[in-house]
Design a protein around this motif. Structure first.
Motif, PDB file in Angstrom:
ATOM      1  N   TYR A  84       0.814  -1.220   0.000  1.00  0.00           N
ATOM      2  CA  TYR A  84       0.000   0.000   0.000  1.00  0.00           C
ATOM      3  C   TYR A  84       0.843   1.263   0.000  1.00  0.00           C
ATOM      4  O   TYR A  84       0.453   2.285  -0.540  1.00  0.00           O
ATOM      5  N   SER A  85       2.032   1.212   0.598  1.00  0.00           N
ATOM      6  CA  SER A  85       2.966   2.347   0.605  1.00  0.00           C
ATOM      7  C   SER A  85       2.314   3.645   1.081  1.00  0.00           C
ATOM      8  O   SER A  85       2.460   4.680   0.470  1.00  0.00           O
ATOM      9  N   SER A  86       1.586   3.571   2.165  1.00  0.00           N
ATOM     10  CA  SER A  86       0.939   4.785   2.669  1.00  0.00           C
ATOM     11  C   SER A  86       1.915   5.608   3.495  1.00  0.00           C
ATOM     12  O   SER A  86       2.627   5.082   4.342  1.00  0.00           O
ATOM     13  N   LEU A  87       1.917   6.925   3.235  1.00  0.00           N
ATOM     14  CA  LEU A  87       2.762   7.814   4.032  1.00  0.00           C
ATOM     15  C   LEU A  87       2.233   7.906   5.460  1.00  0.00           C
ATOM     16  O   LEU A  87       2.985   8.231   6.375  1.00  0.00           O
ATOM     17  N   ALA A  88       0.947   7.609   5.656  1.00  0.00           N
ATOM     18  CA  ALA A  88       0.344   7.770   6.977  1.00  0.00           C
ATOM     19  C   ALA A  88       1.009   6.859   7.997  1.00  0.00           C
ATOM     20  O   ALA A  88       1.306   7.278   9.111  1.00  0.00           O
ATOM     21  N   TYR A  89       1.258   5.576   7.615  1.00  0.00           N
ATOM     22  CA  TYR A  89       1.811   4.691   8.638  1.00  0.00           C
ATOM     23  C   TYR A  89       3.285   4.962   8.894  1.00  0.00           C
ATOM     24  O   TYR A  89       3.814   4.620   9.943  1.00  0.00           O
ATOM     25  N   LEU A  90       3.990   5.593   7.955  1.00  0.00           N
ATOM     26  CA  LEU A  90       5.368   5.995   8.231  1.00  0.00           C
ATOM     27  C   LEU A  90       5.395   7.075   9.300  1.00  0.00           C
ATOM     28  O   LEU A  90       6.343   7.176  10.081  1.00  0.00           O
ATOM     29  N   HIS A  91       4.351   7.901   9.314  1.00  0.00           N
ATOM     30  CA  HIS A  91       4.257   8.959  10.330  1.00  0.00           C
ATOM     31  C   HIS A  91       3.767   8.391  11.657  1.00  0.00           C
ATOM     32  O   HIS A  91       4.206   8.825  12.718  1.00  0.00           O
ATOM     33  N   ARG A  92       2.877   7.397  11.583  1.00  0.00           N
ATOM     34  CA  ARG A  92       2.232   6.898  12.795  1.00  0.00           C
ATOM     35  C   ARG A  92       3.128   5.943  13.580  1.00  0.00           C
ATOM     36  O   ARG A  92       3.094   5.906  14.802  1.00  0.00           O
ATOM     37  N   PHE A  93       3.938   5.139  12.870  1.00  0.00           N
ATOM     38  CA  PHE A  93       4.751   4.137  13.532  1.00  0.00           C
ATOM     39  C   PHE A  93       6.222   4.546  13.512  1.00  0.00           C
ATOM     40  O   PHE A  93       6.678   5.223  12.602  1.00  0.00           O
ATOM     41  N   ASP A  94       6.950   4.073  14.536  1.00  0.00           N
ATOM     42  CA  ASP A  94       8.384   4.336  14.594  1.00  0.00           C
ATOM     43  C   ASP A  94       9.110   3.293  13.741  1.00  0.00           C
ATOM     44  O   ASP A  94       9.230   2.124  14.134  1.00  0.00           O
ATOM     45  N   ILE A  95       9.571   3.702  12.583  1.00  0.00           N
ATOM     46  CA  ILE A  95      10.287   2.826  11.665  1.00  0.00           C
ATOM     47  C   ILE A  95      11.740   3.276  11.601  1.00  0.00           C
ATOM     48  O   ILE A  95      12.027   4.458  11.404  1.00  0.00           O
ATOM     49  N   ASP A  96      12.673   2.336  11.781  1.00  0.00           N
ATOM     50  CA  ASP A  96      14.099   2.683  11.733  1.00  0.00           C
ATOM     51  C   ASP A  96      14.675   2.540  10.327  1.00  0.00           C
ATOM     52  O   ASP A  96      15.496   3.352   9.906  1.00  0.00           O
ATOM     53  N   PHE A  97      14.252   1.477   9.627  1.00  0.00           N
ATOM     54  CA  PHE A  97      14.786   1.214   8.289  1.00  0.00           C
ATOM     55  C   PHE A  97      13.639   0.977   7.315  1.00  0.00           C
ATOM     56  O   PHE A  97      12.614   0.388   7.663  1.00  0.00           O
ATOM     57  N   LEU A  98      13.824   1.448   6.112  1.00  0.00           N
ATOM     58  CA  LEU A  98      12.867   1.221   5.025  1.00  0.00           C
ATOM     59  C   LEU A  98      13.615   0.526   3.901  1.00  0.00           C
ATOM     60  O   LEU A  98      14.656   1.018   3.433  1.00  0.00           O
ATOM     61  N   LYS A  99      13.104  -0.649   3.471  1.00  0.00           N
ATOM     62  CA  LYS A  99      13.796  -1.430   2.442  1.00  0.00           C
ATOM     63  C   LYS A  99      13.069  -1.271   1.104  1.00  0.00           C
ATOM     64  O   LYS A  99      11.913  -1.683   0.962  1.00  0.00           O
TER      65      LYS A  99
END
Length: 690
Positions: A594-609
């Motif tokens: 889905y590649s939603s920008l919303a969950y990148l803002h909502r969750f703490d993600i350290d790495f994106l592959k």
């Protein structure tokens, strides 16, 4: 004579300072106010020459170098009834009007009339300064600012809006309206909004506008509009400010398309196929028409890829998609599921409709060769068919059944189609026997891990690896994860296998932190199903790390986008717990879901592959490179580091390095390695010999 006396009396009592000079600027008359303004006594004023009087006045000027010339009345053209202003050192402002005094045809001299305007002039200067400041601020703001009258005609716009309208000067917009720049429909909509604001006096905030220009160009902005009031509070128009979000919309549309459509063929992807299924299912419930789900897999596609290369394989996939589309109706949906697999939703299947006819039409369409830049290639298609509601009701169930039917078509010689039947269901049960083998595999330790290096693209160091599970079956040999992991998930064995992978990787990273580097990290994949239990294994994993004195940041938990898309409260709680315990979180295969920008803002993600599909055709100026750059920049803005998967060439590595990508992973560096081979590779920087 009497009139002359009256005139002189008037001049002497006049509140302005008045002086009369002859043609040589010798003082003929001066009233008391004039003498007071310039600090003259009556005797000193008339005893001075014109030059001495001039020098006296210049000394009182605050800016003599600027105002001295204007003070001297030399040129005839300089004499007029237009006022001039002079600033004195003591802070006063004086207004002067100088003109020739002519009676009849006789020129009597020069009249110099002075007035102290300090108060009003300072007020005017302050007001002008505020106006200049406001205009300067308006014209320096990158957003668009406007003021309109009661008829929605422009009173004032700033430079940014003038540029948007293609005007050289903001003044060119005065008196015009939106109808002079936009389509009639858009202009009418804007007029209605502004009339409503003037009618109600209520401002409008965060109004999204889709602007359509006369030449067909489109733009997007977010605006706020307010009623414009005069000094009495009466509404005399509107004013507002608008922020252009066109580029944001384009980027959003690009990401949405990448999330929902296949980049190569332009067809809907798996996610969009699911959405389409939900849509047609609602139609079915209203009209009762049947539905069909087809899975199409290409035969001999691997041979084409291996012999001609991926570029020709991609050409083939594009041509296949066009050929299959030609066999379908407008109401049907064709999607690419990935690789060489396609899916079709057939709608409006009346009792008289024969799904077999459509499937056969697709199979027959492959009879003609495909022309790949002069290479004539023949491939066939194997198709599996599942019907709704006869075979199942859920999308996932029908997809699985159609897939089973497709494998049956392959088993019967390929180049054909097969409907799902109960016999196929029985055959599918045989796959469950593997579940018993999975239990045995855990008990007898038939699993082992291999580790693929994750290389720092800045300095080439290797302080990271991804742990990948392998199953060495006693009879069947090496079984890839794609065969047994889905089965483990469906049979409820994934938690046990996932815990084994975690514990094995944890022991390995503890060893490598002492042998290779103290910051060594190992990434382990965590199935979405592992998050479905109430508490999940997060606390158990954290306890294990503490018990073995392993730093929690040594473990990176890799999750998929699908997990975040419909994350329940329990999933969100577990993700937060992972970060609180000190473990790192990586978002795997970014760009394929889905590649939603919303969950990148909502969750703490350290790495994106970045998914390895983006590496295909990665070249200077390519769309994939543009997408990679956008993902990298977006991730960095959010404080997320980026790993590119599937790097196979030097060019891919160089382009990603130039784009600012943090880490790279792929066959260009090394295949997944056994622990002893990984140790050799990490120390030497060279891939171990097979």
């Amino acid at each position: 004579m009497k009139a002359q006396l009256w005139a002189e009396a008037i001049l002497r009592s006049h509140p302005d300072g008045i002086a009369l000079m002859d043609a040589c600027y010798e003082l003929l008359f001066a009233n008391t106010q004039y003498l007071r303004i310039w600090g003259f006594s009556e005797q000193s004023a008339f005893c001075m020459t014109s030059s001495e009087r001039f020098e006296h006045q210049v000394k009182l000027l605050a800016y003599p170098e600027k105002d001295a010339f204007a003070l001297r009345l030399i040129e005839q053209d300089a004499l007029s009834h237009q006022p001039s202003y002079f600033h004195l050192k003591d802070g006063r402002w004086l207004e002067r009007i100088a003109y020739r005094h002519i009676v009849g045809a006789e020129e009597l001299g020069i009249v110099s009339q002075w007035r102290d305007v300090t108060g009003s002039h300072l007020e005017n200067l302050s007001a002008q300064h505020e106006r200049d400041l406001m205009h300067s601020m308006m014209d320096s703001v990158p957003d668009q600012i406007f003021f309109k009258d009661r008829h929605s005609r422009f009173i004032r716009i700033n430079t940014s809006l003038a540029k948007r309208y293609g005007l050289d000067d903001p003044a060119q917009a005065v008196g015009k309206s939106d109808a002079d720049f936009y389509t009639a429909e858009h202009a009418a909509q804007t007029l209605r909004e502004e009339l409503e604001i003037m009618r109600t006096g209520a401002p409008v905030f965060n109004q999204l506008h889709h602007e359509v220009w006369h030449d067909g160009r489109e733009a997007w902005n977010v605006s706020m509009k307010m009623p414009l009031r005069d000094a009495n509070g009466d509404i005399i128009g509107t004013y507002g400010i608008a922020h252009d979000i066109t580029e944001h919309k384009k980027a959003e549309a690009l990401i949405w398309r990448q999330a929902n459509f296949d980049a190569l063929t332009g067809l809907p992807n798996r996610r969009m196929l699911r959405d389409r299924w939900e849509q047609v299912l609602n139609t079915h419930k209203r009209h009762g028409h049947g539905l069909g789900l087809l899975i199409i897999d290409l035969d001999q596609f691997k041979e084409v890829n291996d012999s001609l290369g991926h570029a020709f394989g991609d050409q083939l996939l594009v041509q296949v998609s066009r050929r299959v589309e030609a066999c379908l109706r407008n109401t049907d949906t064709l999607a690419r599921m990935g690789g060489d697999e396609f899916a079709v939703i057939l709608t409006d299947l009346l009792p008289s409709a024969d799904v077999g006819d459509i499937a056969q039409k697709i199979v027959t369409s492959f009879d003609d060769a495909f022309d790949l830049d002069g290479h004539r290639v023949f491939v066939s298609a194997s198709i599996g068919v599942a019907l709704y509601p006869q075979n199942g009701e859920s999308f996932d169930e029908l997809l699985k059944l159609a897939d089973q039917a497709m494998y049956e078509a392959k088993a019967h010689g390929r180049n054909g189609f097969c409907f799902f039947t109960s016999a196929l269901q029985e055959r599918a049960h045989k796959r469950l026997r593997m579940a018993s083998d999975l239990h045995v595999a855990l008990e007898q330790q038939q699993f082992h891990l291999v580790y693929q290096p994750v290389v720092n693209l800045r300095d080439g160091s290797i302080h990271k690896a991804e742990a990948l599970i392998r199953w060495q079956h006693p009879q069947r040999g090496l079984i890839p994860p794609c065969e047994f992991i889905p089965l483990a998930e469906s049979m409820g064995l994934i938690n046990e296998i996932g815990d084994w992978v975690f514990q094995t990787a944890a022991q390995q990273v503890r060893l490598w932190r002492s042998e290779l580097h103290p910051d060594m990290q190992i990434a382990v994949n965590k199935s979405p199903l592992q998050f479905q239990s109430k508490n999940g294994p997060t606390s158990t994993w954290a306890d294990h790390l503490k018990a073995d004195n392993i730093a929690p940041e040594a473990i990176v938990v890799e999750i998929t986008e699908g997990l975040l898309l419909d994350a329940s409260e329990s999933v969100q709680r577990q993700l937060v717990s992972l970060r609180q315990e000190g473990m790192r979180v990586s978002l795997d295969d970014f760009g394929t879901g889905y590649s939603s920008l919303a969950y990148l803002h909502r969750f703490d993600i350290d790495f994106l592959k970045i998914d390895q599909s983006f590496m295909r055709d990665l070249a200077p100026g390519s769309k994939n490179l543009t997408l990679c750059k956008a993902i990298i920049q977006m991730a960095h803005e959010l404080g997320i580091q980026v790993v590119a998967e599937g790097i196979e060439t030097q060019l891919q590595k160089d382009l990603l390095q130039e784009a600012g990508c943090d880490f790279g992973q792929g066959y260009f560096f090394a295949k997944p390695l056994l622990p002893e081979d990984f140790l050799v590779f990490a120390r030497s920087g060279q891939t171990p010999a097979p």
